[in-house]
Scaffold this motif. Sequence first.
Motif, PDB file in Angstrom:
ATOM      1  N   ARG A  27     -33.345   5.670  -5.786  1.00  0.00           N
ATOM      2  CA  ARG A  27     -33.761   4.739  -6.826  1.00  0.00           C
ATOM      3  C   ARG A  27     -32.638   4.605  -7.845  1.00  0.00           C
ATOM      4  O   ARG A  27     -32.076   5.596  -8.305  1.00  0.00           O
ATOM      5  CB  ARG A  27     -35.063   5.180  -7.491  1.00  0.00           C
ATOM      6  CG  ARG A  27     -35.079   6.571  -8.088  1.00  0.00           C
ATOM      7  CD  ARG A  27     -36.378   6.821  -8.855  1.00  0.00           C
ATOM      8  NE  ARG A  27     -36.586   8.221  -9.154  1.00  0.00           N
ATOM      9  CZ  ARG A  27     -36.035   8.882 -10.167  1.00  0.00           C
ATOM     10  NH1 ARG A  27     -35.212   8.257 -10.983  1.00  0.00           N
ATOM     11  NH2 ARG A  27     -36.307  10.163 -10.362  1.00  0.00           N
TER      12      ARG A  27
ATOM     13  N   GLU B 188     -38.850  -6.694  -9.773  1.00  0.00           N
ATOM     14  CA  GLU B 188     -38.749  -5.455 -10.532  1.00  0.00           C
ATOM     15  C   GLU B 188     -37.815  -5.610 -11.728  1.00  0.00           C
ATOM     16  O   GLU B 188     -38.069  -5.057 -12.799  1.00  0.00           O
ATOM     17  CB  GLU B 188     -38.266  -4.321  -9.624  1.00  0.00           C
ATOM     18  CG  GLU B 188     -39.258  -3.924  -8.535  1.00  0.00           C
ATOM     19  CD  GLU B 188     -40.472  -3.207  -9.074  1.00  0.00           C
ATOM     20  OE1 GLU B 188     -41.273  -3.867  -9.790  1.00  0.00           O
ATOM     21  OE2 GLU B 188     -40.628  -2.014  -8.792  1.00  0.00           O
TER      22      GLU B 188
ATOM     23  N   ARG C  15     -36.712  -6.850  -5.520  1.00  0.00           N
ATOM     24  CA  ARG C  15     -35.718  -6.473  -6.532  1.00  0.00           C
ATOM     25  C   ARG C  15     -35.765  -7.386  -7.742  1.00  0.00           C
ATOM     26  O   ARG C  15     -35.740  -6.920  -8.880  1.00  0.00           O
ATOM     27  CB  ARG C  15     -34.312  -6.455  -5.941  1.00  0.00           C
ATOM     28  CG  ARG C  15     -33.275  -6.021  -6.970  1.00  0.00           C
ATOM     29  CD  ARG C  15     -31.990  -5.583  -6.361  1.00  0.00           C
ATOM     30  NE  ARG C  15     -32.166  -4.419  -5.489  1.00  0.00           N
ATOM     31  CZ  ARG C  15     -31.150  -3.812  -4.893  1.00  0.00           C
ATOM     32  NH1 ARG C  15     -29.912  -4.239  -5.076  1.00  0.00           N
ATOM     33  NH2 ARG C  15     -31.371  -2.761  -4.117  1.00  0.00           N
TER      34      ARG C  15
ATOM     35  N   CYS D   7     -44.335   2.365 -16.257  1.00  0.00           N
ATOM     36  CA  CYS D   7     -43.834   1.351 -15.331  1.00  0.00           C
ATOM     37  C   CYS D   7     -42.719   1.980 -14.506  1.00  0.00           C
ATOM     38  O   CYS D   7     -41.652   2.296 -15.036  1.00  0.00           O
ATOM     39  CB  CYS D   7     -43.330   0.118 -16.082  1.00  0.00           C
ATOM     40  SG  CYS D   7     -42.829  -1.246 -15.024  1.00  0.00           S
TER      41      CYS D   7
ATOM     42  N   HIS E  44     -45.110  -1.369  -6.828  1.00  0.00           N
ATOM     43  CA  HIS E  44     -45.008  -2.835  -6.836  1.00  0.00           C
ATOM     44  C   HIS E  44     -44.457  -3.385  -5.520  1.00  0.00           C
ATOM     45  O   HIS E  44     -44.877  -4.438  -5.058  1.00  0.00           O
ATOM     46  CB  HIS E  44     -44.117  -3.314  -7.986  1.00  0.00           C
ATOM     47  CG  HIS E  44     -44.444  -2.709  -9.310  1.00  0.00           C
ATOM     48  ND1 HIS E  44     -43.522  -2.597 -10.331  1.00  0.00           N
ATOM     49  CD2 HIS E  44     -45.599  -2.171  -9.782  1.00  0.00           C
ATOM     50  CE1 HIS E  44     -44.076  -2.009 -11.371  1.00  0.00           C
ATOM     51  NE2 HIS E  44     -45.331  -1.736 -11.064  1.00  0.00           N
TER      52      HIS E  44
ATOM     53  N   GLU F 283     -36.012  -0.770  -1.511  1.00  0.00           N
ATOM     54  CA  GLU F 283     -36.701  -1.916  -0.910  1.00  0.00           C
ATOM     55  C   GLU F 283     -36.773  -1.870   0.612  1.00  0.00           C
ATOM     56  O   GLU F 283     -37.741  -2.351   1.216  1.00  0.00           O
ATOM     57  CB  GLU F 283     -36.011  -3.216  -1.337  1.00  0.00           C
ATOM     58  CG  GLU F 283     -36.025  -3.495  -2.822  1.00  0.00           C
ATOM     59  CD  GLU F 283     -34.839  -2.918  -3.574  1.00  0.00           C
ATOM     60  OE1 GLU F 283     -34.710  -3.206  -4.780  1.00  0.00           O
ATOM     61  OE2 GLU F 283     -34.040  -2.171  -2.962  1.00  0.00           O
TER      62      GLU F 283
ATOM     63  N   SER G 165     -49.703  -1.105 -14.197  1.00  0.00           N
ATOM     64  CA  SER G 165     -48.706  -0.850 -13.161  1.00  0.00           C
ATOM     65  C   SER G 165     -49.159   0.186 -12.144  1.00  0.00           C
ATOM     66  O   SER G 165     -48.898   0.059 -10.954  1.00  0.00           O
ATOM     67  CB  SER G 165     -47.402  -0.371 -13.817  1.00  0.00           C
ATOM     68  OG  SER G 165     -46.455   0.024 -12.853  1.00  0.00           O
TER      69      SER G 165
ATOM     70  N   LEU H 260     -40.173   1.544 -11.469  1.00  0.00           N
ATOM     71  CA  LEU H 260     -39.549   0.473 -10.690  1.00  0.00           C
ATOM     72  C   LEU H 260     -39.055   0.979  -9.333  1.00  0.00           C
ATOM     73  O   LEU H 260     -38.718   2.151  -9.167  1.00  0.00           O
ATOM     74  CB  LEU H 260     -38.400  -0.146 -11.475  1.00  0.00           C
ATOM     75  CG  LEU H 260     -38.778  -0.732 -12.840  1.00  0.00           C
ATOM     76  CD1 LEU H 260     -37.563  -1.371 -13.513  1.00  0.00           C
ATOM     77  CD2 LEU H 260     -39.920  -1.748 -12.714  1.00  0.00           C
ATOM     78  N   TYR H 261     -39.003   0.046  -8.385  1.00  0.00           N
ATOM     79  CA  TYR H 261     -38.711   0.364  -6.987  1.00  0.00           C
ATOM     80  C   TYR H 261     -37.293  -0.041  -6.593  1.00  0.00           C
ATOM     81  O   TYR H 261     -36.943  -0.048  -5.416  1.00  0.00           O
ATOM     82  CB  TYR H 261     -39.730  -0.381  -6.116  1.00  0.00           C
ATOM     83  CG  TYR H 261     -39.948   0.193  -4.747  1.00  0.00           C
ATOM     84  CD1 TYR H 261     -40.570   1.426  -4.569  1.00  0.00           C
ATOM     85  CD2 TYR H 261     -39.550  -0.504  -3.615  1.00  0.00           C
ATOM     86  CE1 TYR H 261     -40.789   1.943  -3.312  1.00  0.00           C
ATOM     87  CE2 TYR H 261     -39.765  -0.001  -2.346  1.00  0.00           C
ATOM     88  CZ  TYR H 261     -40.386   1.225  -2.209  1.00  0.00           C
ATOM     89  OH  TYR H 261     -40.601   1.743  -0.950  1.00  0.00           O
TER      90      TYR H 261
ATOM     91  N   ARG I  35     -45.299   4.301  -7.946  1.00  0.00           N
ATOM     92  CA  ARG I  35     -44.129   3.428  -7.753  1.00  0.00           C
ATOM     93  C   ARG I  35     -44.522   2.424  -6.670  1.00  0.00           C
ATOM     94  O   ARG I  35     -44.115   2.523  -5.518  1.00  0.00           O
ATOM     95  CB  ARG I  35     -42.906   4.247  -7.343  1.00  0.00           C
ATOM     96  CG  ARG I  35     -41.582   3.492  -7.520  1.00  0.00           C
ATOM     97  CD  ARG I  35     -40.382   4.373  -7.153  1.00  0.00           C
ATOM     98  NE  ARG I  35     -40.415   5.659  -7.822  1.00  0.00           N
ATOM     99  CZ  ARG I  35     -40.077   5.875  -9.090  1.00  0.00           C
ATOM    100  NH1 ARG I  35     -39.660   4.861  -9.832  1.00  0.00           N
ATOM    101  NH2 ARG I  35     -40.153   7.082  -9.616  1.00  0.00           N
TER     102      ARG I  35
END
Length: 336
Positions: free
Chosen positions: A254, A37, A34, A53, A83, A60, A114, A55-56, A81
Motif C-alpha cells: 500500500r 481512492e 485508484r 478511511c 473500497h 488494485e 467507509s 485507502l487501497y 480496506r
Amino acid sequence: MGTNAKQVGKAGNNGPSLTRDQFLKAYYDMLLIRRFEEKAGQLYGMGLIGGFCHLYIGQEAVVVGIQMSLKDGDKLITSYRDHGQMLVAGMTPRGVMAELTGRSTGYSHGKGGSMHMFSREKNFYGGHGIVGAQVSLGIGLAFANKYRDTDEVSVAYFGDGAANQGQVYESFNLAALLKLPCIFVIENNRYGMGTAVERASASHELYKNGEPWGIPGKRVDGMDVAAVYAAAEEAVKHCHEGKGPYLLEMMTYRYRGHSMSDPAKYRTRDEVDEVRKTRDPIEHVKHILLDSGVTEAELKTMETEIKGIVNDSAEFAQTSPEPDPAELYTDVVLEA
C-alpha cells in the motif's frame, strides 16, 4: 481468434494466458479504483468524509485479478480496506462515495461509512472493523453455499496484521473439517498498521499457515494481475471440485498510510518510491497493452472516462441529503 482475443500475457509459468480484452478490462478496473481512492482522499482532507478511511492505492491488482476468476453468485467479505472490493463487485461509484460521505443515497443509507457498507444484491457482505472478524463470517457464507448445494465460492480477504488472529485459525479448522468452498486471501502489504510483518509474525510464509489443517496455499505476486488471476483460477477450481478451502498469500504493497490519519513514518519515502517505480500494478499492465498495439490515445480516452465517473460520484455524494434522524432507529433489530 480475433485481434482483441489475442493472448498477450502469461499468468505464471503454466497459468492461463490473458487476452488483450482481459488486460484492457483489468486496466480499466484498477485505474477506476485508484482514481476513486485518490478522490476519496481529497474529500477526507476537505472534511467531507468522517471517521476512518483506509485507502487501497497500490493493491488494485489483487481484487481485480481475483474478481476475474469469479462468477455471479460468488460472495465477498473483507476488512475495513474495502473500497476496491466494492467497486469490482459492481457497486456503483456514486453509491460508494455517497456512503463514504454519510449520505442517505449511500449503500448503508449513510450509517456505515467507509468501514461498514454492504450490498446483498452484489454479494458483497461488508467491510468489517474488527480485525479478522470477517474471516469467520466468510466461512459462514461458504457454509451457506455448501448447504444450499450451489457451486458458488466465498472469498474472505484479510491482511497480514490479521493473519495470526485466533478466529482465523478457528475458521481454518472448521472450513477444512467441513470442506467448505472458501478462498482465504491474505493481502500481505507488509505492514499491519505500522508494524512490519517480520516483527509481528513468527511465520514469514503466511501461505503455509493452513498446513496443519491440510489447506493448500500459494504465495502470489499481488502486483501482477495476471499472476493473481492464475492463482485465483486454481483456487476456484479446487473449491468446485469439493476439496475444501484454499489459501492465497498476495504479496502486495500500500502506497498510503494505514489510514488517512497515519503519517507512515515507520517506512522511508525511498521504499515507497521504489515500489511505485518498479512494481506498480497499473503501469505494468499499461506497458503490456502498449506492447500489444493499444495506443496511448485509447488509454487516454479510458482515463478521461474514469475521471468523469469519479468526479460525478463526488458531485453526487456532496449534493445528496444527509440521513433523516429517524434512521438512527432503523436496521437495528430484524423482526422475523
